[in-house]
Design a protein around this motif. Sequence first.
Motif, PDB file in Angstrom:
ATOM      1  N   TRP A 135       0.832  -1.202   0.000  1.00  0.00           N
ATOM      2  CA  TRP A 135       0.000   0.000   0.000  1.00  0.00           C
ATOM      3  C   TRP A 135       0.865   1.251   0.000  1.00  0.00           C
ATOM      4  N   GLY A 136       0.202   2.393  -0.260  1.00  0.00           N
ATOM      5  CA  GLY A 136       0.936   3.652  -0.292  1.00  0.00           C
ATOM      6  C   GLY A 136      -0.006   4.828  -0.440  1.00  0.00           C
ATOM      7  N   TYR A 137       0.528   5.946  -0.959  1.00  0.00           N
ATOM      8  CA  TYR A 137      -0.204   7.205  -1.034  1.00  0.00           C
ATOM      9  C   TYR A 137      -0.233   7.711  -2.467  1.00  0.00           C
ATOM     10  N   GLY A 138      -1.270   8.480  -2.779  1.00  0.00           N
ATOM     11  CA  GLY A 138      -1.378   9.058  -4.112  1.00  0.00           C
ATOM     12  C   GLY A 138      -2.460  10.112  -4.159  1.00  0.00           C
ATOM     13  N   GLU A 139      -2.803  10.531  -5.377  1.00  0.00           N
ATOM     14  CA  GLU A 139      -3.840  11.541  -5.611  1.00  0.00           C
ATOM     15  C   GLU A 139      -5.209  10.917  -5.394  1.00  0.00           C
ATOM     16  N   PRO A 140      -6.000  11.426  -4.443  1.00  0.00           N
ATOM     17  CA  PRO A 140      -7.322  10.834  -4.196  1.00  0.00           C
ATOM     18  C   PRO A 140      -8.135  10.729  -5.485  1.00  0.00           C
ATOM     19  N   GLY A 141      -8.695   9.538  -5.698  1.00  0.00           N
ATOM     20  CA  GLY A 141      -9.506   9.302  -6.887  1.00  0.00           C
ATOM     21  C   GLY A 141      -8.726   8.791  -8.071  1.00  0.00           C
ATOM     22  N   ALA A 142      -7.400   8.925  -8.037  1.00  0.00           N
ATOM     23  CA  ALA A 142      -6.588   8.490  -9.172  1.00  0.00           C
ATOM     24  C   ALA A 142      -6.392   6.976  -9.149  1.00  0.00           C
ATOM     25  N   ALA A 143      -5.994   6.429 -10.291  1.00  0.00           N
ATOM     26  CA  ALA A 143      -5.688   4.997 -10.389  1.00  0.00           C
ATOM     27  C   ALA A 143      -4.186   4.794 -10.286  1.00  0.00           C
ATOM     28  N   VAL A 144      -3.794   3.776  -9.534  1.00  0.00           N
ATOM     29  CA  VAL A 144      -2.381   3.423  -9.387  1.00  0.00           C
ATOM     30  C   VAL A 144      -2.180   2.018  -9.951  1.00  0.00           C
ATOM     31  N   THR A 145      -1.150   1.862 -10.767  1.00  0.00           N
ATOM     32  CA  THR A 145      -0.788   0.549 -11.292  1.00  0.00           C
ATOM     33  C   THR A 145       0.464   0.063 -10.579  1.00  0.00           C
ATOM     34  N   VAL A 146       0.391  -1.122 -10.003  1.00  0.00           N
ATOM     35  CA  VAL A 146       1.531  -1.713  -9.301  1.00  0.00           C
ATOM     36  C   VAL A 146       2.031  -2.891 -10.139  1.00  0.00           C
ATOM     37  N   THR A 147       3.338  -2.860 -10.461  1.00  0.00           N
ATOM     38  CA  THR A 147       3.924  -3.880 -11.333  1.00  0.00           C
ATOM     39  C   THR A 147       5.079  -4.572 -10.632  1.00  0.00           C
ATOM     40  N   LEU A 148       5.059  -5.900 -10.662  1.00  0.00           N
ATOM     41  CA  LEU A 148       6.187  -6.687 -10.161  1.00  0.00           C
ATOM     42  C   LEU A 148       6.935  -7.239 -11.367  1.00  0.00           C
ATOM     43  N   SER A 149       8.247  -6.987 -11.402  1.00  0.00           N
ATOM     44  CA  SER A 149       9.055  -7.397 -12.548  1.00  0.00           C
ATOM     45  C   SER A 149      10.282  -8.157 -12.090  1.00  0.00           C
ATOM     46  N   SER A 150      10.780  -8.986 -12.990  1.00  0.00           N
ATOM     47  CA  SER A 150      12.052  -9.656 -12.718  1.00  0.00           C
ATOM     48  C   SER A 150      13.184  -8.645 -12.844  1.00  0.00           C
ATOM     49  N   ASN A 151      14.367  -9.056 -12.432  1.00  0.00           N
ATOM     50  CA  ASN A 151      15.513  -8.159 -12.514  1.00  0.00           C
ATOM     51  C   ASN A 151      15.814  -7.762 -13.955  1.00  0.00           C
ATOM     52  N   GLY A 152      15.442  -8.622 -14.885  1.00  0.00           N
ATOM     53  CA  GLY A 152      15.683  -8.334 -16.293  1.00  0.00           C
ATOM     54  C   GLY A 152      14.599  -7.494 -16.939  1.00  0.00           C
TER      55      GLY A 152
END
Length: 525
Positions: free
Chosen positions: A40-57
Amino acid sequence: MAAWALLALAPVAAGAILSFASYYGNHMVLQKEPAGAMVWGYGEPGAAVTVTLSSNGGLVLMKKMAQVKEPSGTWTTLLDPMDQGGPYTLTARQGLENVTLRDIYFGDVWLCSGQSNMVMTVLQITNASQELAAAAHYPYVRVFAAAPSRSDMELEDLEHIDLPWSIPTAENLGHGNFTYFSAVCWLLGRYLYEALRYPVGLVEAAWGGTPIEAWSSPRALQACGLLEDMRSISPHQHFSGPQTPSVLWNAMIHPLLNMTLRGIAWYQGEANAFLHTDQYNCTFPALIDDWRRAFHAGSAGQTEPLLPFGFVQLSTYRRQSLQDSFARLRWHQTADVGVVPNARMPRTFMAVAMDLCDEHSPYGSIHPQDKQNVAHRLQLGARAVAYGEKNLVFQGPFPTRAVLEVTRALLNVTYSQQLVWRQRDTPVFEVCCSSPVSMCRWLPAPMVAVGSHTVTLALGGCGTLVLALRYAWAEWPCEYQSCALYNTQGLPAPPFLLETLSSSSRAGEMELLLLHPSSLLSWGI
């Protein structure tokens, strides 16, 4: 103090820059499968946040969408369960903004909490220089320490951090006396890593000199009737600062509830040997129940409902003390049963430490320097209870049966495990005998013989009316690693107080049932 510890990590104001919550960072460990890690975290109220998990490459392994809630300005997402390993990168994007965390691993996350014996750093313990030098060999045991902080209201995030997620070094494991990083927590994590061979994340949230009431939510205190008691508390038992009820729950535990955990380690109780001692048999189980419910709910059900909870039973303080508050507190740490897990405290495990005394500790005898044995005993319990390792002996022997030889005035006590008799002349057993002036008169019961599973005690002046039996009931029951009874694995028999009740008799022998007393007051304690 490190520069980051001086900065308040107040929640990001609405409309401010995108960020993760305070306890997410480079080098962190997130909880592996079967649970999903909460982020979790913080952002602009009402905005959409995309969270991406990636490999080192750079290969995208997972993408999650989250909406920033109003008016809090917070977003939350749950990652799919991941196998142990890494490294990965974790990126949050909102419009044109993005924040990336690197060198992320999945493994097991343990929270370590309590008072000063949990706060003692690796710098302060036996063989400190060797332990600090060994840090470099454990790059996959990651450490994080919340700064001591208190609040009168429940906080959503940590206000201060002493140590952000870090790869262990001699400097951050031995920053200073009673700062960071916790020796018990580090050694527990290190020993678990040696057994598990995958990443372990350690989160320290501890403060010296603090009673359990400060770490308890109002709900937990109310369950033990203590909220009302504290409103009318006597002047000489006043609370202040970090001793105030719920202030550490509010500032140091409540902010962590969204974190998915594998287990908790707890070393606390010295403060309660002098405050609400005989309520600890309620306050401690109530805290465990309450933390479990809260972490389960806060992680959207990912932290298991019966989260494994390990603790250290109190060590020693004053050698010559005749006070029994430490003995009572040790007993109450087990909900007055003597061993864990038990019906009141399921999925718990305990490290007995009454034989790890340290009269000459430079930090005072209440702070023994041998934390290696403490952590070793804890990790045995963790492996058995949390990880289900079969046939692993993780606690010392406990009595299961007693037979009174009436004509010889001997009491034969049968134990659950094979016994090792280390100290023969220590008066550690006592029997409660009835007398004309008192229901209970405690007298020494010397050990006259020890068999493979049986201890024979001489009743002496007690006659044959034995009402109760206790073992190691003292603030300083024995010298270093020299209590009377151990098992063959070197684990000490824990202290106990048990009522006896005649159940059957035959040819000069009387079988005694060993019962847990409903109240210590019954026995003049």
